[in-house]
Scaffold this active site. Structure first.
Site, PDB file in Angstrom:
ATOM      1  N   SER A   1      -6.112   5.510   2.047  1.00 48.53           N
ATOM      2  CA  SER A   1      -6.975   6.102   3.068  1.00 48.53           C
ATOM      3  C   SER A   1      -7.686   4.994   3.831  1.00 48.53           C
ATOM      4  O   SER A   1      -7.974   3.925   3.266  1.00 48.53           O
ATOM      5  CB  SER A   1      -8.021   7.009   2.403  1.00 48.53           C
ATOM      6  OG  SER A   1      -9.026   7.387   3.331  1.00 48.53           O
TER       7      SER A   1
ATOM      8  N   TYR B   1     -13.855   9.247  -4.009  1.00 49.87           N
ATOM      9  CA  TYR B   1     -12.496   9.352  -3.464  1.00 49.87           C
ATOM     10  C   TYR B   1     -11.995   7.988  -3.007  1.00 49.87           C
ATOM     11  O   TYR B   1     -10.891   7.546  -3.350  1.00 49.87           O
ATOM     12  CB  TYR B   1     -12.501  10.350  -2.300  1.00 49.87           C
ATOM     13  CG  TYR B   1     -11.214  10.442  -1.521  1.00 49.87           C
ATOM     14  CD1 TYR B   1     -10.159  11.218  -1.979  1.00 49.87           C
ATOM     15  CD2 TYR B   1     -11.064   9.754  -0.317  1.00 49.87           C
ATOM     16  CE1 TYR B   1      -8.973  11.305  -1.254  1.00 49.87           C
ATOM     17  CE2 TYR B   1      -9.891   9.842   0.411  1.00 49.87           C
ATOM     18  CZ  TYR B   1      -8.846  10.616  -0.063  1.00 49.87           C
ATOM     19  OH  TYR B   1      -7.679  10.684   0.660  1.00 49.87           O
TER      20      TYR B   1
END
Length: 254
Positions: free
Chosen positions: A146, A159
């Site tokens: 990400s 995350y």
């Protein structure tokens, strides 16, 4: 066709980014086995679309956070390889399955942290380990990270930390599997307008505008912006790309 008889496993391939990856791989002539957690109908629809392209495909259920289930999954995978492709090995592993999580550090529960870790790091680590004996020499692994592992947005600490771990793991894969000519790379999407994370980027107008303002190309990403990059990494054109992080974010927070 260079990719004839090549086969990829895409985890979380029933929707969103994984669906687009599966379709783009099929367009490159690569057979696809895609996993789903609980959306069997969606997964079967993707298989139907792949078959319409003229490529073989199969689907299997997998919870990538349930590490103890991986042994049984590998046996099911071997059966699918044999039944659908007449094969006993894979060429590409795409570790895509995942879910979003948004909470400040002081509100992140241990339970939420553990669930993120099991799906986004521990599950990826040990599923990859299980795949190594059936991954052909000269194949490839693509792990999905990400943009949040590079830039920091409040609420994404847990995350993003898992994704940071995956980026380190990917470099180690590239190093350790080099003798088998297996490449390992990272694709790191920016903010994408899908149902991921409850659809925040897609449905929250304020979030959408913020992402657009921080992105050089002036809009959030779409699933269709990502799959082709993953497919490219599974072709001979990308044969000399190894141990690399490719951010696909339209130039976010440059």
């Amino acid at each position: 066709m260079e990719n004839k008889n090549k086969i990829a496993l895409v985890t979380g391939g029933s929707r969103g980014l994984g669906k687009d990856m599966a379709l783009r791989l099929a367009e490159k002539g690569i057979g696809v086995i895609l996993t789903y957690n609980n959306k069997a109908d969606d997964a079967n629809e993707v298989v139907t679309q792949i078959k319409e392209i003229g490529q073989k495909a199969a689907t299997l259920q997998l919870n990538t956070g349930d590490i103890k289930s991986f042994g049984a999954f590998v046996e099911n995978l071997k059966s699918a390889l044999s039944d659908t492709f007449g094969a006993d090995h894979l060429d590409f592993l795409i570790n895509n399955a995942g879910f979003g999580h948004h909470s400040p550090i002081d509100q992140t529960t241990e339970e939420a942290f553990d669930e993120l870790m099991n799906v986004h790091f521990k599950g990826v680590y040990f599923l990859t380990q299980k795949m190594l004996p059936i991954l052909n020499d000269g194949g490839g692994i693509v792990n999905i990270s990400s943009g949040l592992a590079r830039f920091s947005m409040p609420g994404a600490s847990a995350y993003a930390s898992m994704k940071g771990a995956i980026e380190v793991f990917t470099r180690y894969l590239a190093k350790e599997l080099g003798s088998k000519k297996i490449r390992a790379n990272i694709v790191a999407p920016g903010a994408i307008a899908t149902d991921f994370g409850g659809g925040r980027v897609r449905d929250d107008e304020q979030m959408n505008q913020m992402v657009s303002s921080l992105t050089a190309l002036g809009r959030p990403g779409e699933a269709e912006d990502i799959g082709g990059v993953v497919a490219f990494l599974c072709t001979d054109d990308a044969r000399w790309i190894n141990g690399q992080r490719i951010e696909v974010s339209g130039g976010m927070l440059l």
